[in-house]
Scaffold this active site. Structure first.
Site, short mmCIF file in Angstrom:
data_model
loop_
_atom_site.label_atom_id
_atom_site.label_comp_id
_atom_site.label_asym_id
_atom_site.label_seq_id
_atom_site.Cartn_x
_atom_site.Cartn_y
_atom_site.Cartn_z
N CYS A 375 45.52 36.61 42.85
CA CYS A 375 45.53 37.37 44.10
C CYS A 375 46.40 36.66 45.15
CB CYS A 375 44.10 37.62 44.58
SG CYS A 375 44.01 39.09 45.61
N HIS A 500 41.70 39.95 40.16
CA HIS A 500 40.77 38.81 40.03
C HIS A 500 40.21 38.77 38.61
CE1 HIS A 500 40.49 37.35 44.17
NE2 HIS A 500 40.70 38.60 44.52
N GLU A 502 38.98 36.50 36.98
CA GLU A 502 37.79 35.65 36.82
C GLU A 502 36.50 36.47 36.77
OE1 GLU A 502 39.66 35.89 39.52
OE2 GLU A 502 38.55 35.53 41.39
N1 GLN Z 1 44.68 37.77 51.66
C1 GLN Z 1 45.35 38.45 50.61
C2 GLN Z 1 45.26 39.96 50.77
O1 GLN Z 1 44.39 40.46 51.45
C3 GLN Z 1 44.81 38.02 49.26
C4 GLN Z 1 43.38 38.39 49.06
C5 GLN Z 1 42.76 37.67 47.90
O2 GLN Z 1 43.26 36.66 47.43
N2 GLN Z 1 41.62 38.14 47.45
O3 GLN Z 1 46.03 40.67 50.21
#
Ligand code: GLN
Length: 524
Positions: A375, A500, A502
């Site tokens: 992410c 994500h 994970e």
């Molecule tokens: N802050 C970034 C976004 O909102 C990444 C978010 C994250 O890593 N979950 O796109």
């Protein structure tokens, strides 16, 4: 007929109600019983999306995009389930719905009250989530907290509705050890049990959490049994363990008979896989791997819980032991990355520490160091590549670049929602992977679905510069609008995803992107 197990806590919270509930579920599954599970959180929040991760730990995201407490992650990992919004019941959500109903005139002039209206909403939420032969319900916080009282009253009444014999009440208490006098003190636990009885619940099981790895003397359990009126075979002693995956073994040892009596299923649970995971044979697990986790919150490891669990499972799957080294993103230097076998940049929000994460990506890309970006870790990799590719002022709109070099940006429709709840791209989204890409090889397929939680996206206007910097897009949304995966073809293992992964990794089925990272890092 569904049976219900309610798990409450006394003395203090944070001692492992979630792991206890998950472990009971695992033992039941190992007897061949189907289970479902639910976490009730008495907070007035509507979901866990806006809670501070430093204080509360990771925000776990379900496939349908519910932003939940990290206990849902324990449940998914221990029970290999995919949970949804109905498995996470927060007071704020119930109150919001009740008040909306009141405004819509649905109460026909009645006074709307905590009892019976809120308690009925809680009971209904439990019925709606109960799908297995046994449904586990964990109540957050400790019994006696003001905000939790409606939940305790609701489960007391629930047991009357469905029949007390169909319910098992488990109370998790903490028993401190006094160094000075070298003794365990059961008084707080006794008081906590008295509190629970005061609310009309006589527990069937008391889980006794203690500090240290030694099992406290049986007399401690006996004392709690006698003073609380719980049968001594309903006491489970739970000292600290090296890995949470040992707890199902503890539960089976101490509660086997109780669970058989309660369910009427006398099959011996088959716990071979848990035993194998928890008691890894050191002669077999010879290899060691060190992974650097470049993080902003390094004082609460729960903040990245699913990531660390995915790393451990992947390492264990490769018959190796893992050291997870925390690298402070705010002070990170090249030497920190050079000193580990592989690097993970996990998800995150806000500007703090971001330059350290960009440095991590740049170092790994230019030094062929295994890298997995998750992410924000994809976004920092794309920024690093864009800078290497000539866009010197590349940045993310989240960090206020504002001069046309926002290689990560807010797409149409997301503007103005930066600090509001439930407005991110959340939950499952499909992606199509490029044939023959490294990512496709790792997954073994070209269509995948992963969970998301973010607002910003890769700005495809910059893909040429990013490519020049060494990173190619290897997976997008089916319509091609959203970049989902990138990889560095010149590196042995440099992959990143906007999702994500994970959250979908399991102890017995580690996620391919984590397995790939561990394999590449072991080869370092
Ligand atoms: N802050 C970034 C976004 O909102 C990444 C978010 C994250 O890593 N979950 O796109």
């Amino acid at each position: 007929m569904t049976k219900y197990i309610f798990v409450t806590g006394g003395v203090l919270s944070g001692v492992g109600k979630g792991i206890t509930a998950a472990s009971i579920g695992a033992v039941l599954q190992a007897k061949g019983i189907t289970v479902s599970v639910q976490k009730c959180d008495p907070y007035l929040n509507v979901d866990a999306g806006l809670l501070n991760p430093r204080e509360h730990g990771e925000c776990f995201v379900t496939k349908d995009g519910a932003e939940t407490d990290l206990d849902l992650g324990h449940y998914e990992r221990f029970l290999d389930l995919e949970l949804t919004q109905k498995n996470a019941t927060l007071s704020g959500r119930l109150f919001r719905d009740l008040i909306n109903d009141e405004r819509a005139g649905k109460f026909g002039g009645q006074t709307v009250q905590l009892v019976p209206h809120l308690t009925n909403s809680i009971k209904k939420a439990i019925h709606q989530a109960a799908e297995g032969e046994v449904h586990l319900v964990e109540i957050g916080g400790t019994v006696g907290d003001y905000e939790g009282l409606s939940f305790i009253e609701a489960i007391r009444g629930f047991a009357l509705d469905v029949g007390r014999e169909n319910c098992l009440f488990v109370h998790v208490v903490y028993v401190p050890f006094l160094e000075a006098s070298q003794e365990y003190k059961t008084k707080p636990a006794q008081n906590a049990l008295a509190d629970l009885r005061g609310f009309g619940i006589m527990p069937d099981v008391v889980a006794v959490r203690t500090e240290g790895h030694n099992k406290p003397p049986r007399s401690i359990g006996e004392k709690i049994a006698i003073s609380s009126g719980v049968r001594s075979d309903g006491i489970v002693m739970m000292p600290n363990v090296d890995t949470v995956y040992e707890v199902p073994l503890t539960v089976a040892r101490d509660l086997g008979a109780t669970l058989s009596n309660f369910t009427g299923n006398i099959v011996e649970p088959n716990l071979d896989k848990w035993r194998k995971l928890a008691r890894r044979d050191t002669t077999e697990y010879k290899k060691r791997v060190t992974i650097g986790l470049v993080a902003k919150y390094i004082d609460n490891s729960d903040t990245y819980l699913s990531v660390t669990e995915a790393l451990k499972s992947a390492a264990w799957g490769e018959k190796s032991e893992i050291e997870i080294r925390w690298i402070n993103a705010e002070t990170a230097e090249v030497a920190d990355f050079a000193g580990v076998d592989g690097v993970v940049v996990p998800g995150g929000f806000g500007e703090r520490g971001v330059e350290g994460m960009i440095l991590a990506a740049e170092y790994c890309m230019t030094n062929n160091k295994p890298y997995l970006g998750i992410c924000l870790g994809l976004q920092t990799a794309v920024i690093a590549a864009a800078r290497l590719g000539g866009v010197k002022n590349a940045n993310s709109e989240e960090f206020g670049a504002g001069d046309g070099a926002n290689v990560i940006y807010i797409m149409d429709g997301q503007e103005g929602k930066q600090s509001t709840g439930g407005t991110m791209r959340l939950g499952d989204y499909p992606a199509v992977l490029k044939n023959y890409s490294h990512i496709a090889q790792l997954y073994g397929v070209t269509e995948v679905t992963e969970r998301h939680r973010h607002r910003y996206e890769v700005n495809q206007k910059f893909v040429q510069a990013v490519k020049k910097g060494g990173l190619i897009v290897s997976g997008t949304s089916p319509d091609g609008r959203l970049v989902e995966f990138v990889e560095a073809p010149a590196c042995d293992y440099f992959v990143a995803t906007q999702a994500h992964p994970e959250f979908k990794s399991r102890p017995f089925r580690p996620h391919p992107l984590f397995v790939g990272l561990i394999r590449a890092s072991l080869a370092e």
